[in-house]
Design a protein around this motif. Structure first.
Motif, short mmCIF file in Angstrom:
data_model
loop_
_atom_site.label_atom_id
_atom_site.label_comp_id
_atom_site.label_asym_id
_atom_site.label_seq_id
_atom_site.Cartn_x
_atom_site.Cartn_y
_atom_site.Cartn_z
N GLU A 11 0.83 -1.19 0.00
CA GLU A 11 0.00 0.00 0.00
C GLU A 11 0.87 1.25 0.00
O GLU A 11 2.03 1.23 0.40
N SER A 12 0.27 2.35 -0.43
CA SER A 12 0.97 3.63 -0.49
C SER A 12 0.57 4.50 0.70
O SER A 12 -0.44 4.27 1.38
N ALA A 13 1.36 5.54 0.91
CA ALA A 13 0.99 6.53 1.92
C ALA A 13 -0.13 7.43 1.41
O ALA A 13 -0.69 8.23 2.16
N ASP A 14 -0.45 7.32 0.15
CA ASP A 14 -1.47 8.17 -0.48
C ASP A 14 -2.73 7.34 -0.73
O ASP A 14 -2.73 6.41 -1.55
N ASP A 15 -3.82 7.66 -0.04
CA ASP A 15 -5.07 6.92 -0.21
C ASP A 15 -5.59 7.01 -1.64
O ASP A 15 -6.20 6.07 -2.16
N VAL A 80 -3.60 12.09 -7.03
CA VAL A 80 -2.47 11.34 -6.48
C VAL A 80 -1.29 12.28 -6.23
O VAL A 80 -0.94 13.10 -7.08
N ASP A 81 -0.68 12.14 -5.05
CA ASP A 81 0.50 12.94 -4.69
C ASP A 81 1.75 12.13 -5.03
O ASP A 81 2.17 11.27 -4.26
N SER A 82 2.34 12.40 -6.18
CA SER A 82 3.49 11.61 -6.66
C SER A 82 4.68 11.69 -5.71
O SER A 82 5.50 10.76 -5.65
N VAL A 93 1.35 4.77 -11.97
CA VAL A 93 0.58 5.97 -12.29
C VAL A 93 0.87 6.43 -13.72
O VAL A 93 -0.05 6.82 -14.46
N ARG A 94 2.14 6.41 -14.10
CA ARG A 94 2.52 6.84 -15.46
C ARG A 94 1.77 6.02 -16.51
O ARG A 94 1.21 6.57 -17.48
N GLU A 95 1.74 4.69 -16.34
CA GLU A 95 1.12 3.84 -17.34
C GLU A 95 -0.40 3.93 -17.31
O GLU A 95 -1.05 3.89 -18.36
N ILE A 96 -0.99 4.06 -16.12
CA ILE A 96 -2.44 4.24 -16.04
C ILE A 96 -2.84 5.55 -16.72
O ILE A 96 -3.81 5.61 -17.47
#
Length: 507
Positions: A11-15, A80-82, A93-96
């Motif tokens: 999981e990421s720190a960004d929900d 999203v906070d990259s 994220v880049r590919e999505i």
């Protein structure tokens, strides 16, 4: 780091990132369902069920497209906070974003019109091919090309339309680089083929002459796949009209094309499709449904199948190893390993059918298609011009004028299916496969001797470590540089075919 369940990346720190990934995975699962429906259509759907299956697939495809182009997905991408993401998460994220922006740019009405036209065009193409009447398909091809131009303009109105369409299958690879490579191939391959045509060297060409039982061929195929390391717990093989591989790292199925009067199809298709399947089976399971668990475009995908087909399956060392397996199932084949090798790889410069072409002239068959496709999209020619331009280009590239449209511009389903821009990935796949094979030979001691002994594990592991495990973490140019230390180049391919066929034909 603790181990994650099979389909749960960290999981990421960004929900917002986590919500984005969950939504994208659901869409990926739907696309996998779509592939299962396609597999069933190839293998099990009765003739009477084809119409209903087409409607089912069309409905599912429409749902997937709408959700992939939904503005809610775009809102998540923007939220999203990259700065909080890891390099791998930023790659997701880049590919999505890349895929979302392409999907969202195409108006729903255009997408629907293209889908309906493709359905009609496919029926017309089948009839045109069966009757060898290109006229039946002309209007549909013009309509598809016009709609694909509109699609390209919607995605990027300032770019070359063909480049935009090509980017669907080979992201991050600019079409100008491709055209420079293709121009060089055409300049250097045409005289090489002519030298072979004029050669007095006689090779064994009839080791596979005769009729061979399909069940016996299938049994030999399964043994070859066993030797290569195909994972049967996550795979399945069936006989289909055209070779195909569908699936993912948990369920990757191979469809094999066979002909009792043409044994050449069996080993080439089996080894080729294994390369596709291995790529998918060796994708990271923990990233299933995300870009990190997906292939890096069809260009790279074709390089994986071609590496196995040409640099393993079309080597003399492979035939020395596999001959006993082939003869066990097909005892009518009596030639030596060298006879089998020569019969499998000899050049057939007057063969008009791409699907029966040898490894060398196959490239020129593809370059013909690329040139004509490019001209159609540019508006330099219309569909009605294709048969004559086809014959003229074949005469320029291969030295003969093919007569049959069914074995020429109507041979494959690409244009009827709207796959405009796909053909270049085949030749690019050969070019990259040779560059990768050269890198593998540098890293794997005794590469050719291992093939002679049937030791395929080192190559499988090298491909997993260098390419498969990364999914879409790197763009295609980045991946090529990481593995080979160079940009994409035709040098290795031209050196390979020149050396191979110069030796074979005593040029």
């Amino acid at each position: 780091m603790t181990d994650q369940p099979a389909n749960q990346p960290p999981e990421s720190a960004d929900d917002n990132y986590d919500r984005l990934l969950e939504q994208w995975k659901r869409l990926a699962y739907l696309k996998d369902i779509e592939e299962v429906l396609s597999w069933d259509a190839f293998t099990a759907v009765p003739d009477g069920g084809a119409s209903a299956r087409s409607k089912q697939q069309g409905a599912l495809s429409t749902v997937i497209h709408r959700q992939r182009a939904d503005s809610a997905l775009g809102d998540l991408l923007e939220a999203v906070d990259s700065a909080t993401l890891t390099d791998q998460q930023r790659a997701n994220v880049r590919e999505i974003r890349r895929e979302y922006e392409r999907e969202a740019a195409v108006p729903p009405a255009l997408s629907q019109q293209l889908s309906e036209t493709i359905t009609e065009a496919t029926d017309a193409w089948q009839q045109a091919k069966a009757d060898n009447e290109f006229d039946y398909f002309e209007d549909y091809l013009d309509r598809i090309i016009e709609l694909k131009r509109e699609e390209a303009a919607a995605i990027d109105p300032d770019a070359d339309p063909y480049g935009v369409l090509f980017a669907e299958y080979a992201p991050y690879t600019d079409v100008e680089t491709v055209e420079r490579i293709f121009d060089r191939l055409q300049r250097e391959l045409v005289p090489l083929v002519e030298d072979i045509r004029q050669s007095d060297t006689e090779l064994t060409t009839d080791a596979f002459a005769g009729t061979f039982d399909i069940d016996a061929q299938a049994a030999a195929c399964r043994d070859i796949l066993d030797e290569f390391g195909y994972d049967w717990d996550r795979g399945h093989v069936d006989i289909v009209p055209n070779g195909i591989t569908l699936g993912n790292q948990f369920d990757c199925r191979i469809g094999l094309q066979m002909n009792e009067d043409d044994f050449h199809l069996m080993p080439s298709v089996a080894v080729h499709e294994f390369g596709h399947a291995l790529y998918k089976q060796q994708l990271p399971q923990e990233h299933y449904g995300t870009p990190l668990g997906s292939i890096q475009g069809y260009f790279v995908h074709e390089s994986q199948s071609t590496l196995w087909e040409c640099h393993v399956g079309r080597s003399e060392e492979f035939w020395e190893y596999i001959r006993p397996t082939v003869v066990e199932h097909l005892p009518a084949i009596e030639g030596s390993a060298r006879d089998l090798y020569e019969s499998f790889v000899h050049v057939r410069p007057d063969e008009p059918n791409l699907l029966r072409a040898d490894e060398l002239t196959w490239q020129l068959h593809i370059l013909v298609r690329c040139k004509i496709e490019r001209a159609l999209v540019a508006g330099d020619i219309q569909a009605a011009d294709v048969p004559e331009v086809w014959r003229d280009t074949y005469e320029e590239y291969l030295g003969f004028r093919p007569e049959s449209d069914a074995e020429g511009p109507l041979l494959t389903i690409h244009w009827a299916n709207g796959w405009v821009g796909y053909f270049p990935t085949y030749t690019l796949g050969h070019v990259l496969a040779t560059q990768l094979a050269a890198a593998a030979r540098e890293d794997i001691d005794g590469f050719d001797e291992k093939l002679r002994r049937g030791e395929f594990g080192p190559l499988r592991e090298w491909l997993r470590a260098e390419i498969h495990q990364h999914g879409q973490r790197y763009t295609t140019p980045e991946l090529i540089r990481r593995v080979t230390g160079e940009e994409l180049t035709a040098d290795y391919y031209l050196e390979y075919v020149t050396e191979k066929f110069t030796d074979l034909y005593d040029l």
